[in-house]
Design an enzyme around this catalytic site. Sequence first.
Site, mmCIF file in Angstrom:
data_model
loop_
_atom_site.group_PDB
_atom_site.id
_atom_site.type_symbol
_atom_site.label_atom_id
_atom_site.label_comp_id
_atom_site.label_asym_id
_atom_site.label_seq_id
_atom_site.Cartn_x
_atom_site.Cartn_y
_atom_site.Cartn_z
ATOM 1 C CB ALA A 68 -0.905 -0.003 1.230
ATOM 2 N N GLY A 113 0.185 -5.180 0.548
ATOM 3 C CA GLY A 113 -0.871 -5.155 -0.450
ATOM 4 C C GLY A 113 -0.486 -5.828 -1.753
ATOM 5 C CD GLU A 116 -3.123 -7.718 2.127
ATOM 6 O OE1 GLU A 116 -3.889 -7.923 3.077
ATOM 7 O OE2 GLU A 116 -2.590 -6.609 1.904
ATOM 8 C CD GLU A 136 0.400 -6.083 5.771
ATOM 9 O OE1 GLU A 136 -0.098 -6.079 4.636
ATOM 10 O OE2 GLU A 136 1.041 -7.054 6.239
#
Length: 262
Positions: A68, A113, A116, A136
């Site tokens: 992210a 991310g 993911e 994270e």
Amino acid sequence: MKQFDTLTLSTQGSALILTVDQPKSLNALAKEVVNDLESFLDWFETTGYEYRGLIITGAGEKSFVAGANIVQMNSMDEATFTAYAKQMHAVTERLESLHVPVIAAVNGFALGGGCELALACDFIYASERASFGQPEVNLGLVPGFGGMVRLPRRVGNAMARELIFTGRRIKAEEALRIGLANRVVPAEQLLDVAVAAIEEAAAVSPTAISIAKRAMVSMDGLDTHQGLGREVDAFLQAYHTADSVEGRSAFVEKRSPVFPGN
């Protein structure tokens, strides 16, 4: 072909190749990238039926998708932060439900991310220099784009907890060993191997692939009895398609099938 600010599209054989093209940020999932992914899916779901598979990769040699965009996240209020996560959830769910196989061609970092996003694809092919992780916890966060749901399904609950709780980054060979990656290949062969897999899928019934893919997604979390019920439904749905009629007829007549795609 449709144009996007943060993505580039190209074709190779039966495959459409989507490249997250933000190498200065290591292809991080900035809000603009997520918006473009959503717009791409709008376009692909309505006009992409000429392609038999989708390959997602990242621009440059370092990164698939680094994660992210933390700088953007740091300035988000609660409502914006929640909307950002839910928008990525929608993107990943739509990738899972696409009518064609989706391959993540992981050419470098697939962290947070990025990992993911790869997990939402049907297959993960990795270059020898790829690495994966859910880091994270190093930021006092937890995976928010589907990692806590999809990672255990790929690697098992205990291994997923280890990766999430430690934030440890793993190399491509370990990702292959634990079942996160399907294949590991030299970097210069990565896209060719992914395209070859799409060509294999292009030789069989597109309708059967679509039915199987959507049925398997719907079976997640079901017990065996419930899953078998869904399988029967999918089996019957496939049986009544024109592709099935052609496939069974070709088998009996000892010829190669020509699938109409419906």
